[in-house]
Design an enzyme around this catalytic site. Sequence first.
Site, PDB file in Angstrom:
ATOM      1  N   HIS B  81       0.847  -1.201   0.000  1.00 58.57           N
ATOM      2  CA  HIS B  81       0.000   0.000   0.000  1.00 58.57           C
ATOM      3  C   HIS B  81       0.880   1.248   0.000  1.00 58.57           C
ATOM      4  CE1 HIS B  81      -2.996   2.995   1.113  1.00 58.57           C
ATOM      5  NE2 HIS B  81      -2.275   3.307   2.186  1.00 58.57           N
ATOM      6  N   ASP B 110       6.875  22.242 -26.112  1.00 55.71           N
ATOM      7  CA  ASP B 110       6.778  20.899 -25.536  1.00 55.71           C
ATOM      8  C   ASP B 110       7.818  20.816 -24.433  1.00 55.71           C
ATOM      9  OD1 ASP B 110       6.761  17.910 -25.227  1.00 55.71           O
ATOM     10  OD2 ASP B 110       5.411  18.081 -26.937  1.00 55.71           O
ATOM     11  N   TRP B 146       7.376  -0.181   3.770  1.00 53.29           N
ATOM     12  CA  TRP B 146       7.834   0.444   2.519  1.00 53.29           C
ATOM     13  C   TRP B 146       9.264   0.937   2.629  1.00 53.29           C
ATOM     14  CZ3 TRP B 146       9.211   5.487   0.857  1.00 53.29           C
ATOM     15  CH2 TRP B 146       9.176   6.463   1.857  1.00 53.29           C
ATOM     16  N   SER B 173      13.450   6.469 -14.013  1.00 48.41           N
ATOM     17  CA  SER B 173      12.314   7.230 -14.550  1.00 48.41           C
ATOM     18  C   SER B 173      12.232   8.611 -13.914  1.00 48.41           C
ATOM     19  CB  SER B 173      11.024   6.439 -14.305  1.00 48.41           C
ATOM     20  OG  SER B 173       9.917   7.279 -14.353  1.00 48.41           O
ATOM     21  N   SER B 174      12.356   8.656 -12.582  1.00 41.59           N
ATOM     22  CA  SER B 174      12.239   9.947 -11.877  1.00 41.59           C
ATOM     23  C   SER B 174      13.376  10.879 -12.250  1.00 41.59           C
ATOM     24  CB  SER B 174      12.285   9.745 -10.366  1.00 41.59           C
ATOM     25  OG  SER B 174      11.108   9.159  -9.936  1.00 41.59           O
ATOM     26  N   HIS B 257      13.521  11.759   3.446  1.00 38.94           N
ATOM     27  CA  HIS B 257      12.906  13.010   3.857  1.00 38.94           C
ATOM     28  C   HIS B 257      12.747  14.004   2.722  1.00 38.94           C
ATOM     29  CE1 HIS B 257      10.641  14.898   6.859  1.00 38.94           C
ATOM     30  NE2 HIS B 257      11.041  16.028   6.324  1.00 38.94           N
ATOM     31  N   GLU B 259      12.128  13.129  -0.128  1.00 37.17           N
ATOM     32  CA  GLU B 259      10.986  12.515  -0.811  1.00 37.17           C
ATOM     33  C   GLU B 259       9.655  13.054  -0.273  1.00 37.17           C
ATOM     34  OE1 GLU B 259      10.570  10.511  -3.302  1.00 37.17           O
ATOM     35  OE2 GLU B 259       8.513   9.827  -2.993  1.00 37.17           O
ATOM     36  N   TYR B 261       9.096  15.986   0.757  1.00 39.36           N
ATOM     37  CA  TYR B 261       8.845  17.298   0.157  1.00 39.36           C
ATOM     38  C   TYR B 261       8.634  17.196  -1.338  1.00 39.36           C
ATOM     39  CZ  TYR B 261       9.623  18.820   4.745  1.00 39.36           C
ATOM     40  OH  TYR B 261       9.475  18.954   6.083  1.00 39.36           O
ATOM     41  N   SER B 272      -1.187  27.370  -4.648  1.00 42.84           N
ATOM     42  CA  SER B 272      -0.847  28.750  -4.990  1.00 42.84           C
ATOM     43  C   SER B 272      -1.405  29.150  -6.348  1.00 42.84           C
ATOM     44  CB  SER B 272       0.680  28.921  -5.004  1.00 42.84           C
ATOM     45  OG  SER B 272       1.219  28.543  -3.763  1.00 42.84           O
ATOM     46  N   HIS B 306      15.270  12.464  12.080  1.00 44.11           N
ATOM     47  CA  HIS B 306      14.109  12.537  12.984  1.00 44.11           C
ATOM     48  C   HIS B 306      13.177  11.343  12.772  1.00 44.11           C
ATOM     49  CE1 HIS B 306      11.921  15.222   9.811  1.00 44.11           C
ATOM     50  NE2 HIS B 306      11.573  13.984   9.636  1.00 44.11           N
ATOM     51  N   HIS B 307      13.435  10.561  11.721  1.00 43.16           N
ATOM     52  CA  HIS B 307      12.689   9.316  11.547  1.00 43.16           C
ATOM     53  C   HIS B 307      13.278   8.202  12.399  1.00 43.16           C
ATOM     54  CE1 HIS B 307      10.365  10.725   8.018  1.00 43.16           C
ATOM     55  NE2 HIS B 307      11.413  11.477   7.809  1.00 43.16           N
ATOM     56  N   THR B 332       7.180  26.751   6.001  1.00 39.22           N
ATOM     57  CA  THR B 332       5.855  26.191   5.737  1.00 39.22           C
ATOM     58  C   THR B 332       4.780  27.124   6.266  1.00 39.22           C
ATOM     59  OG1 THR B 332       6.889  24.049   6.096  1.00 39.22           O
ATOM     60  CG2 THR B 332       4.511  24.068   5.864  1.00 39.22           C
ATOM     61  N   LYS B 335       4.108  29.948   3.972  1.00 44.56           N
ATOM     62  CA  LYS B 335       3.210  29.576   2.878  1.00 44.56           C
ATOM     63  C   LYS B 335       1.754  29.605   3.322  1.00 44.56           C
ATOM     64  CE  LYS B 335       6.127  26.900  -0.135  1.00 44.56           C
ATOM     65  NZ  LYS B 335       5.556  27.361  -1.391  1.00 44.56           N
ATOM     66  N   ARG B 454       1.448   0.532  14.994  1.00 46.40           N
ATOM     67  CA  ARG B 454       1.086   0.356  13.593  1.00 46.40           C
ATOM     68  C   ARG B 454       1.645  -0.958  13.067  1.00 46.40           C
ATOM     69  NH1 ARG B 454       5.588   4.181  10.564  1.00 46.40           N
ATOM     70  NH2 ARG B 454       4.525   3.531   8.704  1.00 46.40           N
TER      71      ARG B 454
END
Lengths: 276, 529
Positions: B81, B110, B146, B173-174, B257, B259, B261, B272, B306-307, B332, B335, B454
């Site tokens: 998932h 293009d 994951w 790809s990315s 991390h 990722e 963002y 925006s 921090h993870h 943040t 924003k 979890r």
Amino acid sequence: MSQNTKNYYLPGPSFWPAIAATALFLLAGGFAMALNNIAPGKLLMVAGGVIFAYLLFGWFSEVIGESISKVYNKQVDKSFRWGMGWFIFSEVMFFFGFFGALFYARNVSLHWLADAQLLWPGFVASWPSAGPAAKEAFTPMAAWGIPAINTLILLSSGATLTWAHWGLMKNNRKQLAMGLILTIALGATFLFLQAHEYAEAGFTIKTGIYGATFYMLTGFHGLHVTLGAIMLTVILIRVLKGHFDSHNHFGFEAVAWYWHFVDVVWLFLFIFVYWL
Amino acid sequence: MSTTTATHHDDHAHDSHGHPTGLMRWVKSTNHKDIGTMYLWFSFTMFLFAGGLAMLIRAELFQPGLQFFQPEFFNQLTTLHGLIMIFGAIMPAFVGLANWQVPLMIGAPDMAFPRLNNMSFWLLIPAAFLLLTSFFVPGGAVAGGWTLYPPLSVQGGMSVDMTIFAVHILGISSIVGSINIITTIFNMRAPGMTLMKMPMFVWTWLITAYLLIAAMPVLAGAVTMLLTDRHFGTHFFNAAGGGDPVLFQHVFWFFGHPEVYIMILPAFGILSTIIPTFARKPLFGYASMVYATTAIAVLSFVVWAHHMFTTGMPVAGQLFFMYSTMLISIPTGVKVFNWLATMWKGSMTFETPMLFAVAVVFLFTIGGFSGLVCSILPVDIQLQDTYYVVAHFHYVLFSGAAMAIMGGIYYWIPKWTGHMYDEKLGKVHFWLTTIAFNVTFFPMHFTGLAGMPRRIPDYAQQFAEFNMISSLGAFALGLSQLLFLYVVIKCIRGGAKATNQVWEGAHGLEWTVPSPAPFHTFETPPVLK
């Protein structure tokens, strides 16, 4: 074929991307099967490799053809420059990850293993190390033999490549071809010495964290030198065919950038993997 | 044969000649609009599939005890998932939006590299195939979460290898896609569009592409080390050889991390874009938005540990990562306040895109605050691996990223199809999604604070009521997405004719071309005053 160089060149529909996806699928799926001893795995990998080689040849031929027929304008040229620059940045980050692992092992994990003294009492942190459970001693790679010679070789190859570039700028085709041949020869010598070093090494990739970081870092670097040498060879063939002039030679420059990048990575390898 | 399409504006014969119809139109496409469409459909398919996995998870958690699945299979469900939602649904959706909108917004004919653009898309297919079929290999799909932490991922079966290779292909790809987007933005802007005149969506994607190019290769390195530890005898993550399983976590989260963002900055860009349109005011604090985006990107590389507060880090390290994490809330916050100031005294209307945008500002802020709670070291040690974390990242990823994507699709779909979507059904979809989302995830704050772990298929009796509420909400949330599918298909097939500008308050180059946007746009670059 229209040749309006005022506008940005947009290629027509192309089959190459789908072929690329197919090749990578066969390579990845085949490798996963081969690693788990499932029969057609290796066959699929071979098929994927063949398709991939065909893809590289075909796609680059097409791009080179477009370049020669002058459909690319200045703006397209600039796109290629941005693209190659960012590609090299992504490669830098790839090596950064492995260097990170090396620094972490040397400065953090080995010290913690020594400080903890739980599972392996008496283990002392030192570098190079094959870890606390290693049974036999090994001979680490010395910096001032082949690696130092290899450093000189790669640095000289950077110089010969720049010399070739000067030849191209002055329209001296002989100097250009000579410089490229010298660069490729130096690259091949480097690879030969590297292979010799591997063959004579007193440890393997399984020799703890030292062997792992050593072979992964130098191995991926060697792979990049190989790729760079192949790319230089393609450029040499194109030079002999009369491609490139003093204004229009991004293909040459892109490969030169790549070669210098590989050079710089080696300097870091020499310092942190072999020397210090 | 390839031609310079730019020279044949109104030549329809050329169009049919240069652009195959049927399946080949898509397989061989070099058109940013077609490729964007493929990305969006791929993303939606994966969204429904990974959503289906979530439905199975919530079915198992509907009541305490083991109802349907063995714990091993439950772990496979949560792992896939996460992997599919992140790499298959959210990221491709943003790339699809970038494909459609970036060239239109900057007045480019293009993308800079149309063929590589197509390759970025088609590489997703083998990667998705490897991930999806890994359920059927001996031992089942990856079950270690994951994040693929060793030692579980070193010990797992063939599916781990398939996942590693899927990650490699997704990474290629990315990276290729991001190089394309950066080059397009730097090199293809219409004359007169300086960097500080670019639409915010383009700015956020520029920064996102940079983050992707910097972070994805590190992930590729991490899973390569995993592969060699599994099959080639290296000891990167094995303490006996001097390695450390925690090393993987460091390398992974150095990617992981940024990722986070990567998945939220384009959403900020969508907000925006939408909010000024429906507030009928220009975006408040444009320059500060640009600086805030850049600041978030820079900080995202120095907060990764921090993870890992509970892995046993020196206190100095923990404190550093705690404070650097808290710092991110400043840009943040800039924003969020800018969006509020944009709405302030605006003549606002609440069409579906605006409803989504306003809800995202509100709900993402809740997710941001729960993130701030998690960043506090002593608190996080309590909250690590509880449902509080699950609630936190679904508030930022679903009610942040996914709902912003939905808002963006409602906002731009008239430009893509030439038809207005069914406003009434869009609003129904919005309210069903928002209410069901909160019913699903808000209770998880409570179960998490009370200590429910979890990634476990069973739980103590005390959590039964909240879990039943969560599951009911989740089923409603899943079903309401089918309504979204219906609204989109209905809009493609017909509906009120959309004008060029579509929205009264919309500004920008994409609203100067007809709706639907023709196959080729801005073949001669527009000039900005």
